[in-house]
Scaffold this motif. Structure first.
Motif, short mmCIF file in Angstrom:
data_model
loop_
_atom_site.label_atom_id
_atom_site.label_comp_id
_atom_site.label_asym_id
_atom_site.label_seq_id
_atom_site.Cartn_x
_atom_site.Cartn_y
_atom_site.Cartn_z
N LEU A 186 0.98 -1.32 0.12
CA LEU A 186 -0.05 -0.03 0.06
C LEU A 186 1.07 1.25 0.00
O LEU A 186 0.51 2.14 -0.76
CB LEU A 186 -0.95 0.00 1.01
N VAL A 187 1.93 1.34 0.88
CA VAL A 187 3.00 2.42 0.96
C VAL A 187 3.45 2.65 -0.55
O VAL A 187 3.54 3.87 -1.21
CB VAL A 187 3.94 2.11 1.68
N LEU A 188 3.80 1.76 -1.32
CA LEU A 188 4.41 1.72 -2.52
C LEU A 188 3.38 2.18 -3.60
O LEU A 188 3.48 2.99 -4.51
CB LEU A 188 4.79 0.52 -3.21
N LEU A 189 2.14 1.94 -3.52
CA LEU A 189 0.95 2.18 -4.35
C LEU A 189 0.49 3.66 -4.16
O LEU A 189 0.39 4.24 -5.19
CB LEU A 189 -0.32 1.18 -4.04
N SER A 190 0.63 4.26 -3.02
CA SER A 190 0.31 5.33 -2.78
C SER A 190 1.53 6.34 -3.41
O SER A 190 1.10 7.69 -3.32
CB SER A 190 0.22 5.71 -1.25
N GLU A 191 2.62 5.82 -3.67
CA GLU A 191 3.46 6.71 -4.36
C GLU A 191 3.13 6.93 -5.95
O GLU A 191 3.95 7.58 -6.38
CB GLU A 191 4.91 6.20 -3.95
N GLY A 214 -7.35 12.15 -5.18
CA GLY A 214 -8.42 11.63 -4.28
C GLY A 214 -8.21 10.15 -4.02
O GLY A 214 -8.29 9.73 -3.01
N PHE A 215 -7.81 9.27 -5.10
CA PHE A 215 -7.39 7.78 -4.69
C PHE A 215 -6.20 7.71 -3.81
O PHE A 215 -6.16 6.77 -3.30
CB PHE A 215 -7.14 7.31 -6.35
N THR A 216 -5.38 8.39 -4.15
CA THR A 216 -4.25 8.56 -3.28
C THR A 216 -4.56 8.81 -1.74
O THR A 216 -3.92 8.32 -0.94
CB THR A 216 -3.20 9.51 -3.93
N VAL A 217 -5.30 9.80 -1.62
CA VAL A 217 -5.84 9.93 -0.18
C VAL A 217 -6.47 8.71 0.26
O VAL A 217 -6.09 8.42 1.66
CB VAL A 217 -7.08 11.11 -0.30
N GLN A 218 -7.07 7.88 -0.44
CA GLN A 218 -7.91 6.79 0.09
C GLN A 218 -6.74 5.71 0.34
O GLN A 218 -6.78 4.96 1.27
CB GLN A 218 -8.77 6.09 -1.11
N LEU A 219 -5.81 5.57 -0.36
CA LEU A 219 -4.73 4.58 -0.12
C LEU A 219 -3.83 4.79 1.14
O LEU A 219 -3.42 4.16 1.92
CB LEU A 219 -3.61 4.60 -1.21
N GLN A 257 0.40 -4.43 -6.10
CA GLN A 257 -0.74 -5.13 -5.95
C GLN A 257 -0.57 -6.51 -5.50
O GLN A 257 -1.36 -7.15 -4.70
CB GLN A 257 -1.70 -4.96 -7.14
N ILE A 258 0.24 -6.94 -5.81
CA ILE A 258 0.64 -8.73 -5.66
C ILE A 258 1.09 -8.57 -4.16
O ILE A 258 0.53 -9.43 -3.48
CB ILE A 258 1.58 -9.08 -6.67
N LEU A 259 1.95 -7.84 -3.81
CA LEU A 259 2.32 -7.59 -2.31
C LEU A 259 1.21 -7.37 -1.55
O LEU A 259 0.82 -8.21 -0.56
CB LEU A 259 3.42 -6.51 -2.04
N ALA A 260 0.26 -6.59 -1.72
CA ALA A 260 -0.90 -6.24 -0.82
C ALA A 260 -1.72 -7.48 -0.77
O ALA A 260 -2.29 -7.98 0.22
CB ALA A 260 -1.50 -4.99 -1.28
N GLY A 261 -2.14 -8.11 -2.13
CA GLY A 261 -3.05 -9.16 -2.28
C GLY A 261 -2.52 -10.31 -1.55
O GLY A 261 -3.41 -11.07 -0.77
N THR A 262 -1.35 -10.77 -1.64
CA THR A 262 -0.81 -11.70 -1.12
C THR A 262 -0.94 -11.60 0.69
O THR A 262 -1.16 -12.46 1.32
CB THR A 262 0.81 -11.90 -1.22
N GLY A 263 -0.78 -10.42 1.16
CA GLY A 263 -0.81 -10.27 2.56
C GLY A 263 -2.26 -10.17 2.87
O GLY A 263 -2.39 -10.88 4.14
N VAL A 264 -3.19 -9.83 2.17
CA VAL A 264 -4.68 -9.96 2.38
C VAL A 264 -4.96 -11.55 2.67
O VAL A 264 -5.61 -11.87 3.39
CB VAL A 264 -5.66 -9.26 1.70
N GLY A 265 -4.57 -12.26 1.51
CA GLY A 265 -4.77 -13.76 1.56
C GLY A 265 -4.16 -14.38 2.93
O GLY A 265 -4.82 -15.41 3.20
#
Length: 509
Positions: free
Chosen positions: A356-361, A474-479, A376-384
């Motif tokens: 998420l940190v990398l995506l927000s950049e 706006g999407f960056t704020v969400q992240l 996204q792969i990093l975040a998705g694997t973590g959620v799983g």
């Protein structure tokens, strides 16, 4: 297979409209209210899961599953027949009542249908199906809106639901030998059972729980649609939520400790174990990240980069495919390698934070940077990782009498995290976007863009690029808000920390 199809369909309904929102609001209007299309379903989808679990304890698993699936199927058809956004939102509320029963009971039934030694494999299958449905939803929704009407997103549930109801009615046992209703039915007459059933339902606790969900979600949604935070429509509703939550826990303590005939929907025993409390908090947090990412990623690609709904949905695959993959990997780590679940949860939290940190950049609104797929792969694997570990912990950390309620509590708080999470990020990002659009567009044009984002195409190229930059911000704020939820998983994991391997009865204290 009947159970898996049922849970696949109802869970997919929480994400299938993520790529169809723009098409729906362009047809019916009301883009600023679009988050209600998710929230309306999720409010009842998460607010009644423990109630359905308790009902199944009383009347039996089979009647409860069939009834919930029937309600979902009926109101899916009515959603497809809606003629206004307000009408569609109301039918989504009712649709969620049936969906939450299916979602809660299917996970519970797999614990009762297979022996404990097969739980890791089957829970990996169930969590994988659930995660796959979340990802398949945007793809299917995008394909339907690309080649037909958005109404078929809901209408297709009718034949699938009807066939699943018939198959479960034919093959599902009338009673499972280990379900509570079977033991009660063997000791009492049908008339006595009916009277006892009515007295055992925790109606007060159910209403308090549902009321707190509705008020909090409504208040945040009002903030997202333009009301000031100190207005009665926002602050008033949020303030009223606090006493409802307090009353809910007080009531659960009372009916649990006073040996009342009423069976609490959230036994106070859950609050007396740090492991159970940590599990529920972590479930809530990871549910927020999963739901917001599934909704946000396709919308970002569609709004900022102007991609079609289906193409935007394919951009979610790098996140979505690795959620079930992460669940399968986590099940193998805990099952074959005997790694304690808490280590798996901690690893999953770290992966989410990193992704998420990398995506927000990522701030380029003109071109799509391919490196974001790796993030996204990093975040998705973590959620799983976190989803699988927490689901597998349920039968080990809960007492046998609390298996139904504990299973539904974990799934309910996961969905509750998604409900409140979507409301929080939209209540923060939508006013941000609205304010900056007003600085570059006339009030009438800004309102038109917020009402129907397809209006971006009518702007001149320079203004359109500036508007797309605003949506990207706006999407960056969400992240950045999501990063806070991911970081909060660290102390929640420390709260539930134990180096014990998942073995029945090993982690109940």
């Amino acid at each position: 297979m009947g159970l898996l199809v049922a849970v696949f369909v109802v869970q997919m309904e929480s994400s299938i409209i993520s790529t169809a929102v723009l098409d729906i609001t362009n047809h019916l209007g009301g883009y600023e209210m679009s988050s209600w299309l998710f929230t309306a379903y999720l409010v009842t989808y998460c607010g009644l899961q423990m109630v359905w679990a308790k009902i199944s304890d009383i009347v039996g698993r089979k009647p409860a599953v069939l009834a919930s699936l029937f309600i979902f199927t009926l109101f899916s058809g009515l959603c497809g027949a809606s003629h206004s956004l307000t009408q569609l939102i109301h039918f989504r509320w009712a649709q969620g009542i049936g969906g939450c029963g299916v979602f809660a009971l299917v996970q519970l039934l797999f614990f009762e249908l297979v022996p404990p030694q097969k739980w890791p494999a089957y829970i990996s299958l169930v969590t994988g199906f659930i995660a796959l449905s979340v990802i398949a939803g945007p793809l299917l929704g995008g394909a339907i809106t690309l080649h037909g009407s958005w109404r078929w997103i809901f209408l297709l549930n009718a034949p699938v639901g009807a066939l699943t109801i018939l198959s479960l009615y034919a093959v599902f046992p009338r009673r499972l030998w280990n379900e509570p209703a079977a033991n009660i039915a063997g000791r009492t007459s049908q008339q006595t059972l009916s009277l006892q059933s009515l007295r055992r339902v925790d109606a007060c606790g159910s209403l308090l729980l549902l009321g707190s969900c509705v008020l909090s979600a409504t208040g945040l949604q009002q903030a997202a649609t333009g009301d000031q935070w100190n207005s009665p429509a926002v602050l008033g509703l949020l303030v009223c939520t606090a006493p409802l939550i307090a009353l809910f826990f007080i009531w659960q303590w009372y009916v649990t400790t006073r040996q009342s005939i009423i069976e609490p929907v959230f036994p106070w025993r859950f609050c007396q174990s740090r492991i159970r409390v940590g599990m529920i908090i972590n479930t809530y947090l990871v549910g927020t990240i999963l739901s917001v990412c599934v909704v946000q990623i396709p919308q970002r690609f569609s709004t900022v980069y102007g991609l079609s709904p289906f193409v935007a949905a394919t951009k979610l695959l790098s996140f979505g495919v690795f959620v079930p993959a992460g669940s399968s990997l986590a099940a193998g780590l805990m099952g074959k390698l005997r790694i304690p679940p808490c280590w798996v949860v901690l690893g999953g939290a770290i992966l989410q934070i990193t992704g998420l940190v990398l995506l927000s950049e990522m701030s380029d609104w003109r071109t799509i940077n391919s490196s974001q797929y790796g993030f996204q792969i990093l975040a998705g694997t973590g959620v799983g990782f976190v989803n699988a570990a927490l689901t597998l912990l349920v039968p080990y950390a809960m007492e046998k009498r609390d298996l139904a309620t504990g299973t539904s509590a974990v799934s309910q708080f996961r969905v509750l995290g998604g409900l409140i999470g979507i409301s929080i990020v939209t209540s923060v990002s939508t006013p941000y976007v609205r304010g900056r659009l007003l600085s570059i567009l006339s009030p009438q044009t800004a309102l038109q863009v917020l009402e129907r984002t397809e209006s971006l195409g009518m702007l001149d190229e320079e203004t359109k690029q500036r508007a797309r930059k605003v949506f990207m911000e706006g999407f960056t704020v969400q992240l950045r808000v999501l990063i806070g939820f991911a970081v909060a998983q660290i102390p929640a994991t420390l709260l539930m920390w134990t180096n014990k391997i998942a073995e029945p009865g090993a982690m109940k204290k």
